[in-house]
Design an enzyme around this catalytic site. Sequence first.
Site, mmCIF file in Angstrom:
data_model
loop_
_atom_site.group_PDB
_atom_site.id
_atom_site.type_symbol
_atom_site.label_atom_id
_atom_site.label_comp_id
_atom_site.label_asym_id
_atom_site.label_seq_id
_atom_site.Cartn_x
_atom_site.Cartn_y
_atom_site.Cartn_z
ATOM 1 N N LYS A 26 0.834 -1.211 0.000
ATOM 2 C CA LYS A 26 0.000 0.000 0.000
ATOM 3 C C LYS A 26 0.866 1.258 0.000
ATOM 4 C CE LYS A 26 -1.870 1.745 3.988
ATOM 5 N NZ LYS A 26 -1.611 3.183 4.120
ATOM 6 N N ASN A 27 1.854 1.285 0.882
ATOM 7 C CA ASN A 27 2.633 2.519 1.022
ATOM 8 C C ASN A 27 3.624 2.744 -0.114
ATOM 9 O OD1 ASN A 27 1.208 3.054 3.294
ATOM 10 N ND2 ASN A 27 2.889 2.685 4.743
ATOM 11 N N ARG B 207 -4.957 11.078 3.641
ATOM 12 C CA ARG B 207 -3.757 11.898 3.853
ATOM 13 C C ARG B 207 -2.776 11.800 2.691
ATOM 14 N NH1 ARG B 207 -1.082 14.441 7.737
ATOM 15 N NH2 ARG B 207 0.922 13.978 6.820
ATOM 16 N N CYS C 260 -4.748 13.125 12.410
ATOM 17 C CA CYS C 260 -5.564 11.926 12.490
ATOM 18 C C CYS C 260 -5.395 11.371 13.882
ATOM 19 C CB CYS C 260 -5.221 10.937 11.394
ATOM 20 S SG CYS C 260 -3.583 10.296 11.558
ATOM 21 N N ARG D 63 0.324 15.047 12.600
ATOM 22 C CA ARG D 63 0.784 14.831 11.231
ATOM 23 C C ARG D 63 0.835 16.100 10.371
ATOM 24 N NH1 ARG D 63 -1.304 8.916 9.447
ATOM 25 N NH2 ARG D 63 0.606 8.981 8.231
ATOM 26 N N PRO D 64 1.716 17.042 10.710
ATOM 27 C CA PRO D 64 1.850 18.251 9.894
ATOM 28 C C PRO D 64 2.532 17.967 8.549
ATOM 29 C CG PRO D 64 3.474 18.251 11.654
ATOM 30 C CD PRO D 64 2.648 17.012 11.837
ATOM 31 N N ASP E 106 4.780 20.445 7.298
ATOM 32 C CA ASP E 106 5.767 21.528 7.224
ATOM 33 C C ASP E 106 7.042 21.118 6.473
ATOM 34 O OD1 ASP E 106 5.993 19.839 9.532
ATOM 35 O OD2 ASP E 106 7.571 21.155 10.286
ATOM 36 N N LEU E 107 7.453 19.864 6.623
ATOM 37 C CA LEU E 107 8.702 19.443 5.964
ATOM 38 C C LEU E 107 8.523 19.347 4.444
ATOM 39 C CD1 LEU E 107 9.774 16.712 8.557
ATOM 40 C CD2 LEU E 107 10.683 19.037 8.337
ATOM 41 N N ASP F 128 4.450 1.132 12.004
ATOM 42 C CA ASP F 128 3.251 0.458 11.503
ATOM 43 C C ASP F 128 3.114 -0.982 12.002
ATOM 44 O OD1 ASP F 128 2.450 2.718 10.208
ATOM 45 O OD2 ASP F 128 2.982 2.050 8.194
ATOM 46 N N VAL G 286 7.809 7.661 16.770
ATOM 47 C CA VAL G 286 7.461 8.305 15.488
ATOM 48 C C VAL G 286 6.164 9.117 15.587
ATOM 49 C CG1 VAL G 286 7.036 7.932 13.025
ATOM 50 C CG2 VAL G 286 8.695 6.499 14.232
ATOM 51 N N ARG H 298 -8.751 -0.636 4.752
ATOM 52 C CA ARG H 298 -7.994 0.406 4.034
ATOM 53 C C ARG H 298 -6.625 -0.117 3.629
ATOM 54 N NH1 ARG H 298 -6.451 4.815 7.481
ATOM 55 N NH2 ARG H 298 -5.020 5.021 5.764
HETATM 56 C C1 UD1 Z 1 4.109 7.131 6.095
HETATM 57 C C2 UD1 Z 1 3.248 5.915 5.957
HETATM 58 C C3 UD1 Z 1 2.676 5.493 7.305
HETATM 59 C C4 UD1 Z 1 3.808 5.329 8.319
HETATM 60 C C5 UD1 Z 1 4.699 6.544 8.354
HETATM 61 C C6 UD1 Z 1 5.935 6.355 9.233
HETATM 62 C C7 UD1 Z 1 2.382 6.143 3.715
HETATM 63 C C8 UD1 Z 1 1.203 6.394 2.844
HETATM 64 N N1 UD1 Z 1 2.173 6.206 5.027
HETATM 65 O O1 UD1 Z 1 3.275 8.194 6.571
HETATM 66 O O2 UD1 Z 1 1.977 4.262 7.143
HETATM 67 O O3 UD1 Z 1 3.250 5.122 9.611
HETATM 68 O O4 UD1 Z 1 5.162 6.857 7.018
HETATM 69 O O5 UD1 Z 1 6.690 5.261 8.811
HETATM 70 O O6 UD1 Z 1 3.470 5.847 3.237
HETATM 71 N N2 UD1 Z 1 6.159 14.992 10.279
HETATM 72 C C9 UD1 Z 1 6.342 16.333 10.531
HETATM 73 N N3 UD1 Z 1 6.286 17.205 9.461
HETATM 74 C C10 UD1 Z 1 6.085 16.780 8.189
HETATM 75 C C11 UD1 Z 1 5.919 15.405 7.943
HETATM 76 C C12 UD1 Z 1 5.961 14.525 9.019
HETATM 77 O O7 UD1 Z 1 6.509 16.746 11.680
HETATM 78 O O8 UD1 Z 1 6.058 17.624 7.274
HETATM 79 C C13 UD1 Z 1 6.173 14.031 11.414
HETATM 80 C C14 UD1 Z 1 4.817 13.327 11.584
HETATM 81 O O9 UD1 Z 1 3.931 14.101 12.339
HETATM 82 C C15 UD1 Z 1 5.215 12.040 12.282
HETATM 83 C C16 UD1 Z 1 6.600 11.763 11.685
HETATM 84 O O10 UD1 Z 1 7.061 12.976 11.117
HETATM 85 O O11 UD1 Z 1 5.308 12.228 13.661
HETATM 86 C C17 UD1 Z 1 6.597 10.672 10.629
HETATM 87 O O12 UD1 Z 1 5.736 11.030 9.571
HETATM 88 P P1 UD1 Z 1 6.012 10.617 8.058
HETATM 89 O O13 UD1 Z 1 7.260 9.798 7.986
HETATM 90 O O14 UD1 Z 1 5.925 11.822 7.215
HETATM 91 O O15 UD1 Z 1 4.779 9.684 7.783
HETATM 92 P P2 UD1 Z 1 3.800 9.695 6.530
HETATM 93 O O16 UD1 Z 1 4.560 9.917 5.284
HETATM 94 O O17 UD1 Z 1 2.630 10.560 6.827
#
Ligand code: UD1
Length: 419
Positions: free
Chosen positions: A22-23, A92, A116, A121-122, A124-125, A304, A326, A396
């Site tokens: 899926k991911n 998302r 969620c 889950r911002p 910003d990055l 996960d 995480v 899902r």
């Molecule tokens: C992806 C996976 C999800 C998995 C996660 C971590 C998909 C579709 N989903 O989610 O199943 O649980 O990786 O392995 O691939 N963060 C920030 N700012 C940002 C982006 C992220 O602070 O701009 C933080 C998030 O709040 C979280 C952490 O970074 O605490 C990890 O998030 P991220 O690695 O981005 O996860 P996703 O890509 O959303």
Amino acid sequence: MSFFIVKGSGPLKGEVDISGAKNAVLPILCACLLTDEECVIKSVPPLMDVCMLLDILKSIGAEVSYENEVVKIRFLNITKNEIDTNLAASMRASFLIMGPMLARTGKAKIPLPGGCRIGTRPVDLHLKGFEILGAKINQEFGYVSAQAEQLKGDYVYLDFPSVGATENIMMAASISEGATLIENAAEEPEIHDLAVFLNKMGANIKMKGSGKIKITGVKKLKGTEHTVMPDRIETGTFMAAAAVTGGDIILKNAVLDHVQPASAKLAENGTITEKIRNGIHVYSTGEKKAFNIKTMPFPGFPTDMQAIFMSLMTISKGTSMVTETVFENRFLQAAELKRMGADIKTEGRTAVIEGVDKLTGARVNAPDLRAGAALVIAALASEGMTEIGEIQHIERGYSNFDEKLRKLGADIEKSDEEI
Ligand code: UD1
């Protein structure tokens, strides 16, 4: 509304096919926006998340066919630079459209994804990366708009190795002027799969190791064919199912290198995983000993799989501990597992689990995708019947979950009515 009705049913035995990830498939489908030629994606699992993303992609001009796990998709024209809030709110991963749409058309407007249940889950990055590549970002009325006539390669340092931000920036930088180096990038296997796909489209991406990814921008990408990598989280879920039931199963298509942390933890617990031709053999030694996990970005233990492995801890002898680094709120399964007789104490990002002799069936609800799968795993090893509601969360991310478990001898039925 559907339910899973599960009865504890002894060791699982047999073979199961692991589906496409899926991911990996979600970002790959978004990457198809980068070309006006057709892409053919194979091993696409029939999941609700996939269907929802395809609907979003159709709403901006994609011609799509999806049959027998093969998606043929073509963005001859992108008819809209904006995603409808109602469509995106449910998903998302739709934010991954921003990078490729910006690179191909110079502008994109996407609803700001909400938080969620597992955390805020911002994004910003993601946005910081686009800005460094030269995009102007504007946030208002719940939308993020990005605009750039021509993205220009640069140095992007991520404060945290975010999976989504790495993917989005990688896709945007693929069609740009000059080279981009992403440092402290995420290196999950799904990111490698996306890089392989983009390179087949004509991109120039080098995964350099130690969190460095170099993308040399090109002018245009072309259509291609790709088979999605096997799902390592589904793999870990079935590994845990074998462990809780004391079973002996073969996971076809699974890749042991993708699940080494899970395999190491199972070895501590008393379950052996061995690489075989085209898969993994998982078998229990009969023991279940306590173990600890700390979730981390790849190659650390995946967040996960955390909930799923907590289910195994509940019936493992001794005291186990989980540290979730995480996401800030990812112990939603704990309250439900306690209803089944588990002894779990949570405090912030730590959970302490005292192994009990047995769990007992109860009426529980899937709080989210992986926490829901964790309840199914626990139910397989419980005495009596467990009824799991809210299984749309589970569906899902798992295709034919009940059918695959039944094939291994589990007593699980899907029902449209509460018992
Ligand atoms: C992806 C996976 C999800 C998995 C996660 C971590 C998909 C579709 N989903 O989610 O199943 O649980 O990786 O392995 O691939 N963060 C920030 N700012 C940002 C982006 C992220 O602070 O701009 C933080 C998030 O709040 C979280 C952490 O970074 O605490 C990890 O998030 P991220 O690695 O981005 O996860 P996703 O890509 O959303």
